[in-house]
Design a protein around this motif. Structure first.
Motif, PDB file in Angstrom:
ATOM      1  N   ARG A  43       0.849  -1.189   0.000  1.00  0.00           N
ATOM      2  CA  ARG A  43       0.000   0.000   0.000  1.00  0.00           C
ATOM      3  C   ARG A  43       0.879   1.232   0.000  1.00  0.00           C
ATOM      4  O   ARG A  43       2.081   1.160   0.268  1.00  0.00           O
ATOM      5  N   ALA A  44       0.272   2.370  -0.336  1.00  0.00           N
ATOM      6  CA  ALA A  44       1.009   3.625  -0.418  1.00  0.00           C
ATOM      7  C   ALA A  44       1.556   4.016   0.961  1.00  0.00           C
ATOM      8  O   ALA A  44       0.892   3.841   1.987  1.00  0.00           O
ATOM      9  N   TYR A  45       2.767   4.515   0.965  1.00  0.00           N
ATOM     10  CA  TYR A  45       3.385   5.021   2.183  1.00  0.00           C
ATOM     11  C   TYR A  45       2.674   6.293   2.627  1.00  0.00           C
ATOM     12  O   TYR A  45       2.322   7.151   1.804  1.00  0.00           O
ATOM     13  N   VAL A  46       2.431   6.408   3.934  1.00  0.00           N
ATOM     14  CA  VAL A  46       1.891   7.652   4.487  1.00  0.00           C
ATOM     15  C   VAL A  46       2.830   8.112   5.595  1.00  0.00           C
ATOM     16  O   VAL A  46       3.474   7.283   6.253  1.00  0.00           O
ATOM     17  N   PRO A  47       2.961   9.422   5.788  1.00  0.00           N
ATOM     18  CA  PRO A  47       3.863   9.923   6.834  1.00  0.00           C
ATOM     19  C   PRO A  47       3.562   9.272   8.180  1.00  0.00           C
ATOM     20  O   PRO A  47       2.414   9.169   8.590  1.00  0.00           O
ATOM     21  N   GLY A  48       4.615   8.823   8.821  1.00  0.00           N
ATOM     22  CA  GLY A  48       4.470   8.132  10.099  1.00  0.00           C
ATOM     23  C   GLY A  48       4.698   6.641  10.001  1.00  0.00           C
ATOM     24  O   GLY A  48       4.964   5.978  11.005  1.00  0.00           O
ATOM     25  N   ASP A  49       4.596   6.073   8.771  1.00  0.00           N
ATOM     26  CA  ASP A  49       4.886   4.651   8.593  1.00  0.00           C
ATOM     27  C   ASP A  49       6.365   4.381   8.832  1.00  0.00           C
ATOM     28  O   ASP A  49       7.213   5.253   8.646  1.00  0.00           O
ATOM     29  N   ASP A  50       6.663   3.166   9.239  1.00  0.00           N
ATOM     30  CA  ASP A  50       8.047   2.748   9.452  1.00  0.00           C
ATOM     31  C   ASP A  50       8.748   2.669   8.099  1.00  0.00           C
ATOM     32  O   ASP A  50       8.335   1.896   7.214  1.00  0.00           O
ATOM     33  N   VAL A  51       9.809   3.457   7.908  1.00  0.00           N
ATOM     34  CA  VAL A  51      10.509   3.459   6.615  1.00  0.00           C
ATOM     35  C   VAL A  51      11.143   2.102   6.311  1.00  0.00           C
ATOM     36  O   VAL A  51      11.415   1.783   5.149  1.00  0.00           O
ATOM     37  N   ARG A  52      11.353   1.295   7.359  1.00  0.00           N
ATOM     38  CA  ARG A  52      11.916  -0.030   7.133  1.00  0.00           C
ATOM     39  C   ARG A  52      10.951  -0.939   6.392  1.00  0.00           C
ATOM     40  O   ARG A  52      11.350  -1.978   5.859  1.00  0.00           O
ATOM     41  N   ALA A  53       9.667  -0.556   6.367  1.00  0.00           N
ATOM     42  CA  ALA A  53       8.667  -1.378   5.682  1.00  0.00           C
ATOM     43  C   ALA A  53       8.561  -1.039   4.194  1.00  0.00           C
ATOM     44  O   ALA A  53       7.824  -1.708   3.463  1.00  0.00           O
ATOM     45  N   ILE A  54       9.293  -0.021   3.725  1.00  0.00           N
ATOM     46  CA  ILE A  54       9.213   0.363   2.311  1.00  0.00           C
ATOM     47  C   ILE A  54       9.817  -0.745   1.430  1.00  0.00           C
ATOM     48  O   ILE A  54      10.909  -1.245   1.693  1.00  0.00           O
ATOM     49  N   ASP A  55       9.071  -1.129   0.401  1.00  0.00           N
ATOM     50  CA  ASP A  55       9.567  -2.078  -0.607  1.00  0.00           C
ATOM     51  C   ASP A  55      10.190  -1.240  -1.727  1.00  0.00           C
ATOM     52  O   ASP A  55       9.492  -0.660  -2.558  1.00  0.00           O
ATOM     53  N   TRP A  56      11.546  -1.181  -1.738  1.00  0.00           N
ATOM     54  CA  TRP A  56      12.225  -0.247  -2.653  1.00  0.00           C
ATOM     55  C   TRP A  56      12.113  -0.670  -4.111  1.00  0.00           C
ATOM     56  O   TRP A  56      12.006   0.195  -4.994  1.00  0.00           O
ATOM     57  N   LYS A  57      12.086  -1.961  -4.362  1.00  0.00           N
ATOM     58  CA  LYS A  57      11.926  -2.405  -5.757  1.00  0.00           C
ATOM     59  C   LYS A  57      10.542  -2.049  -6.283  1.00  0.00           C
ATOM     60  O   LYS A  57      10.403  -1.546  -7.408  1.00  0.00           O
ATOM     61  N   ALA A  58       9.504  -2.311  -5.484  1.00  0.00           N
ATOM     62  CA  ALA A  58       8.147  -1.963  -5.905  1.00  0.00           C
ATOM     63  C   ALA A  58       7.993  -0.455  -6.013  1.00  0.00           C
ATOM     64  O   ALA A  58       7.292   0.043  -6.903  1.00  0.00           O
ATOM     65  N   THR A  59       8.667   0.279  -5.129  1.00  0.00           N
ATOM     66  CA  THR A  59       8.615   1.737  -5.171  1.00  0.00           C
ATOM     67  C   THR A  59       9.204   2.259  -6.474  1.00  0.00           C
ATOM     68  O   THR A  59       8.644   3.168  -7.114  1.00  0.00           O
ATOM     69  N   ILE A  67       4.762   0.457   0.865  1.00  0.00           N
ATOM     70  CA  ILE A  67       5.233  -0.363   1.978  1.00  0.00           C
ATOM     71  C   ILE A  67       4.614  -1.753   1.900  1.00  0.00           C
ATOM     72  O   ILE A  67       3.522  -1.946   1.367  1.00  0.00           O
ATOM     73  N   ARG A  68       5.364  -2.710   2.443  1.00  0.00           N
ATOM     74  CA  ARG A  68       4.890  -4.092   2.493  1.00  0.00           C
ATOM     75  C   ARG A  68       4.095  -4.309   3.775  1.00  0.00           C
ATOM     76  O   ARG A  68       4.503  -3.875   4.851  1.00  0.00           O
ATOM     77  N   ARG A  69       2.949  -4.981   3.636  1.00  0.00           N
ATOM     78  CA  ARG A  69       2.144  -5.314   4.802  1.00  0.00           C
ATOM     79  C   ARG A  69       2.124  -6.829   4.981  1.00  0.00           C
ATOM     80  O   ARG A  69       2.111  -7.589   4.004  1.00  0.00           O
ATOM     81  N   TYR A  70       2.140  -7.216   6.242  1.00  0.00           N
ATOM     82  CA  TYR A  70       2.204  -8.628   6.577  1.00  0.00           C
ATOM     83  C   TYR A  70       1.045  -8.994   7.504  1.00  0.00           C
ATOM     84  O   TYR A  70       0.477  -8.142   8.196  1.00  0.00           O
ATOM     85  N   VAL A  71       0.710 -10.255   7.503  1.00  0.00           N
ATOM     86  CA  VAL A  71      -0.283 -10.769   8.443  1.00  0.00           C
ATOM     87  C   VAL A  71       0.352 -11.907   9.231  1.00  0.00           C
ATOM     88  O   VAL A  71       1.209 -12.640   8.727  1.00  0.00           O
ATOM     89  N   ALA A  72      -0.049 -12.028  10.480  1.00  0.00           N
ATOM     90  CA  ALA A  72       0.461 -13.122  11.309  1.00  0.00           C
ATOM     91  C   ALA A  72      -0.143 -14.439  10.844  1.00  0.00           C
ATOM     92  O   ALA A  72      -1.341 -14.538  10.601  1.00  0.00           O
ATOM     93  N   ARG A 290      -1.495   4.537  17.140  1.00  0.00           N
ATOM     94  CA  ARG A 290      -0.282   4.958  17.843  1.00  0.00           C
ATOM     95  C   ARG A 290       0.612   3.769  18.141  1.00  0.00           C
ATOM     96  O   ARG A 290       1.837   3.828  17.997  1.00  0.00           O
ATOM     97  N   HIS A 291       0.008   2.664  18.554  1.00  0.00           N
ATOM     98  CA  HIS A 291       0.794   1.463  18.849  1.00  0.00           C
ATOM     99  C   HIS A 291       1.460   0.930  17.584  1.00  0.00           C
ATOM    100  O   HIS A 291       2.632   0.540  17.609  1.00  0.00           O
TER     101      HIS A 291
END
Length: 295
Positions: A43-59, A67-72, A290-291
């Motif tokens: 999904r699109a990055y929004v300010p406040g997201d963890d930059v470590r979650a950015i998928d640079w190739k997809a970007t 950013i990449r989203r994961y599910v447990a 916030r969490h």
């Protein structure tokens, strides 16, 4: 006795339209970050997201940050934690009882958990001890948990939430999501120590129910004084109406709130707050968001 869960559901629909309920559901789904995660989507990055979650190739392919989203891949146990001592029978800032607000907040989290297939349990109690209702699924079970919380009354023993937290630390070994609904507790070294111990093992969300304002002593019957449910000492109207007393009280409460918030930040626990039933949905959404963002 009227069922509690339908009341929770009606509040969810009254105070949040479908889009907001969907966002709240999404925030809940992103809270638990275990070690076993599966890629879900981008999904699109929004300010406040963890930059470590950015998928640079997809970007690079897309032309804007994604950013990449994961599910447990495993379910989590959710443990609802609350005080059912007589402090929770007191009035909250909006005039409703604290236990009524606790039932609503815990009910919403319980419904979100069950929608995601997460079993829900409860630890509650007072200064005399703690009760544990093991995690299960199903609305009948959630109703039972809420009824336990709804049992708080002025005839109950004094409150001591730290006792419930100590019970959890000594009883549970499995990692869980702890959702704590608390009175305006005071920070101290003992509470901070047990919270550090719990935070090392569990995800913790903390929701504070705000006290009624001192000036709201006027809510009592004509000619009657209100009282503190902690020790049943009177709160005299003539004192509540004194500007000097009101100012000193406000300053003391501000210090208490600041010390509690600072303690929770030090141990890495996100805190939200509410004072009325109208606050429940926005407070929970803000707390989950916030969490997720780490603060």
């Amino acid at each position: 006795m009227a069922a509690l869960l339908p009341r929770v559901k009606s509040k969810m629909f009254i105070f949040a339209h479908r889009k907001v309920r969907g966002l709240l559901d999404g925030e809940y789904g992103s809270v638990f970050k275990g070690s076993s995660l599966d890629f879900d989507d981008l999904r699109a990055y929004v300010p406040g997201d963890d930059v470590r979650a950015i998928d640079w190739k997809a970007t690079a392919r897309h032309g804007s940050p994604l950013i990449r989203r994961y599910v447990a891949v495993r379910k989590q146990n959710v443990l609802l934690v609350t005080d059912t001592g007589r402090n929770m029978a007191a009035a909250a800032r909006g005039g409703e009882t604290k236990k009524d607000l606790a039932v609503l907040a815990l009910g919403v989290i319980g419904l979100l958990a069950q929608k995601h297939g997460d079993p829900v349990g409860l630890v509650s109690g007072d200064a005399t001890g703690s009760r544990h209702l093991p995690a299960q699924s199903g609305e009948a079970h959630l109703e039972r948990l809420l009824r336990d919380v709804d049992g708080a009354s002025l005839s109950a023993p004094p409150s001591r939430l730290q006792g419930q937290l100590e019970y959890i630390a000594s009883t549970f070994g499995r990692r869980m999501l702890l959702f704590v609904v608390a009175d305006e507790v005071m920070a101290d070294a003992g509470l901070e120590k047990i919270l550090r111990r719990l935070r090392a093992q569990h995800e913790i969300l903390w929701l504070t129910i705000r006290d009624a304002e001192l000036a709201n002593a006027e809510m009592g019957a004509v000619g009657a004084d209100t009282f503190s449910v902690d020790d049943f000492s009177p709160l005299l109207r003539r004192l509540a109406g004194s500007p000097a007393v009101a100012r000193s009280y406000a300053e003391a409460m501000q210090r208490r709130d600041g010390e509690r918030s600072a303690m929770l930040r030090r141990v890495g626990i996100s805190e939200g707050e509410l004072g009325s039933s109208a606050d429940v949905m926005p407070a929970l959404f803000s707390l989950l968001e916030r969490h997720r963002r780490g603060g």
